[in-house]
Design a protein around this motif. Structure first.
Motif, mmCIF file in Angstrom:
data_model
loop_
_atom_site.group_PDB
_atom_site.id
_atom_site.type_symbol
_atom_site.label_atom_id
_atom_site.label_comp_id
_atom_site.label_asym_id
_atom_site.label_seq_id
_atom_site.Cartn_x
_atom_site.Cartn_y
_atom_site.Cartn_z
ATOM 1 N N UNK A 190 1.350 -1.156 -20.956
ATOM 2 C CA UNK A 190 -0.107 -1.364 -21.026
ATOM 3 C C UNK A 190 -0.477 -2.500 -21.977
ATOM 4 N N UNK A 191 0.521 -3.237 -22.449
ATOM 5 C CA UNK A 191 0.189 -4.382 -23.297
ATOM 6 C C UNK A 191 -0.698 -5.342 -22.490
ATOM 7 N N UNK A 192 -1.760 -5.822 -23.118
ATOM 8 C CA UNK A 192 -2.699 -6.685 -22.390
ATOM 9 C C UNK A 192 -2.082 -8.036 -22.016
ATOM 10 N N UNK A 193 -1.005 -8.401 -22.693
ATOM 11 C CA UNK A 193 -0.294 -9.613 -22.279
ATOM 12 C C UNK A 193 0.321 -9.398 -20.900
ATOM 13 N N UNK A 194 0.887 -8.225 -20.686
ATOM 14 C CA UNK A 194 1.515 -7.877 -19.402
ATOM 15 C C UNK A 194 0.447 -7.628 -18.331
ATOM 16 N N UNK A 195 -0.579 -6.880 -18.684
ATOM 17 C CA UNK A 195 -1.586 -6.472 -17.688
ATOM 18 C C UNK A 195 -2.523 -7.624 -17.311
ATOM 19 N N UNK A 196 -2.987 -8.384 -18.307
ATOM 20 C CA UNK A 196 -4.012 -9.403 -18.048
ATOM 21 C C UNK A 196 -3.562 -10.837 -18.363
ATOM 22 N N UNK A 197 -2.386 -11.020 -18.932
ATOM 23 C CA UNK A 197 -2.039 -12.352 -19.443
ATOM 24 C C UNK A 197 -2.970 -12.691 -20.611
ATOM 25 N N UNK A 198 -3.398 -11.636 -21.335
ATOM 26 C CA UNK A 198 -4.394 -11.794 -22.406
ATOM 27 C C UNK A 198 -3.685 -12.101 -23.721
ATOM 28 N N UNK A 255 -2.832 -6.790 -27.640
ATOM 29 C CA UNK A 255 -2.349 -5.447 -27.951
ATOM 30 C C UNK A 255 -2.386 -4.476 -26.784
ATOM 31 N N UNK A 256 -2.202 -3.209 -27.104
ATOM 32 C CA UNK A 256 -2.019 -2.160 -26.090
ATOM 33 C C UNK A 256 -3.264 -1.282 -26.044
ATOM 34 N N UNK A 257 -3.817 -1.113 -24.851
ATOM 35 C CA UNK A 257 -5.013 -0.271 -24.694
ATOM 36 C C UNK A 257 -5.117 0.130 -23.232
ATOM 37 N N UNK A 258 -5.965 1.109 -22.951
ATOM 38 C CA UNK A 258 -6.247 1.497 -21.566
ATOM 39 C C UNK A 258 -6.669 0.256 -20.786
ATOM 40 N N UNK A 259 -6.261 0.152 -19.516
ATOM 41 C CA UNK A 259 -6.606 -1.049 -18.757
ATOM 42 C C UNK A 259 -8.101 -1.127 -18.530
ATOM 43 N N UNK A 260 -8.679 -2.150 -19.145
ATOM 44 C CA UNK A 260 -10.123 -2.380 -19.058
ATOM 45 C C UNK A 260 -10.308 -3.857 -19.392
ATOM 46 N N UNK A 261 -11.039 -4.584 -18.549
ATOM 47 C CA UNK A 261 -11.186 -6.025 -18.812
ATOM 48 C C UNK A 261 -11.810 -6.294 -20.179
#
Ligand code: PDD
Length: 288
Positions: A28-36, A102-108
């Motif tokens: 759930x890391x936002x780097x993985x999920x969003x490229x954030x 960082x890591x958080x529930x998937x939410x834009x």
């Protein structure tokens, strides 16, 4: 083992140095999920980081442009990168540093309150460009730049750059030269320089290119060797008819492009401005 890495070198993750095989992050890391997230690539020669202040300044600019607050100062980042370099004993090293939201529930939406950023670093060896590359140069093809309009951010969202590199490899050349609306931007992971009538040209440092740390460095070298420099919009026709074309990045340093769109540049040989800049580049590195 990871393809291309056949050792268990020490890496840095969130405050500790540990073997690569033990460095894990959440799916759930936002780097993985969003490229954030954003990144940096810093070269070091014989254990000495090159242009570290400039790399850290760009890192902090990228963080600020994506509104990612880490609480770390420039001094903190420099100390971290130096610690990574000190722990590796390669002749020439490049440090890859990545910071995500960082890591958080998937939410834009950004996590509120903010969560701890994920900070990862890995040091790898690199060889300075061989005689083959310095003398034979690179081959490139033109491609429309279809990336987003924040290319000035060193974002980990690199799909456009990845597809651009693949476009080149499918055409059996080394890289692309991208154009947006008929004007030069950059290669898939490097800046492009053009020589016209003895003058060195590069695109303006705006949101359409990543300002390489080599950009400022080459500008300084041009001044040192007495080659006039101008930053301005450069058309596709000017690139097609350039006297010389060059390519710069942290690990490729400066290389000549000797063929573009199937046509020889400067008769397929490195040109005189390239040779001057290359010599000046080598001198700086040798004196480190
Ligand atoms: N790439 N433009 C793009 C799109 C890049 O990705 C890079 C560097 C550059 C040159 O920047 P510098 O001189 O600071 O290396 C320009 C790095 C090396 C990478 O992504 O691996």
């Amino acid at each position: 083992m990871i393809q291309g890495i056949n050792d268990d070198r020490e890496v840095y993750l969130n405050g500790e140095f540990l073997p690569l095989s033990q460095a894990k992050i959440s799916v759930l890391d936002r780097g993985f999920i969003f490229g954030d997230g954003i990144y940096e690539v810093v070269p070091a020669y014989k254990g000495k980081p090159f242009r570290l202040d400039e790399h850290v300044a760009r890192l902090m600019r990228s963080l600020s442009k994506i509104k990612l607050e880490t609480g770390k100062t420039a001094e903190d980042w420099k100390a971290l990168m130096k610690a990574m370099i000190d722990r590796s004993d390669y002749e020439n090293t490049f440090v890859y540093l990545q910071v995500t939201r960082g890591v958080a529930k998937r939410d834009h939406a950004f996590p509120r309150p903010a969560v701890a950023p994920t900070i990862f670093m890995i040091a790898s060896p690199f060889d300075r460009p061989s005689e083959h590359y310095r003398e034979d140069g690179l081959r490139t093809v033109s491609m429309e730049d279809v990336r987003w309009l924040h290319c000035d951010i060193k974002s980990v969202s690199l799909l456009g750059n990845v597809l651009a590199k693949e476009y080149a490899l499918e055409r059996e050349v080394d890289d692309v030269i991208q154009f947006r609306d008929g004007y030069l931007s950059e290669a898939s992971s490097a800046n492009i320089w053009v020589v016209k009538g003895g003058k060195l040209l590069a695109p303006v440092r705006d949101n359409l290119i990543l300002e390489g740390i080599r950009y400022g460095f080459i500008e300084e070298l041009a001044k040192k060797v007495g080659v006039p420099f101008e930053a301005r919009k450069i058309s596709k026709e000017e690139v097609a008819q350039a006297d010389e074309i060059m390519f710069t990045s942290a690990t490729k340093e400066i290389l000549p492009i000797t063929e573009h769109d199937g046509k020889a540049v400067n008769g397929g040989k490195p040109g005189p401005v390239y040779r001057q800049l290359r010599q000046a580049y080598d001198e700086v590195i040798e004196q480190l």
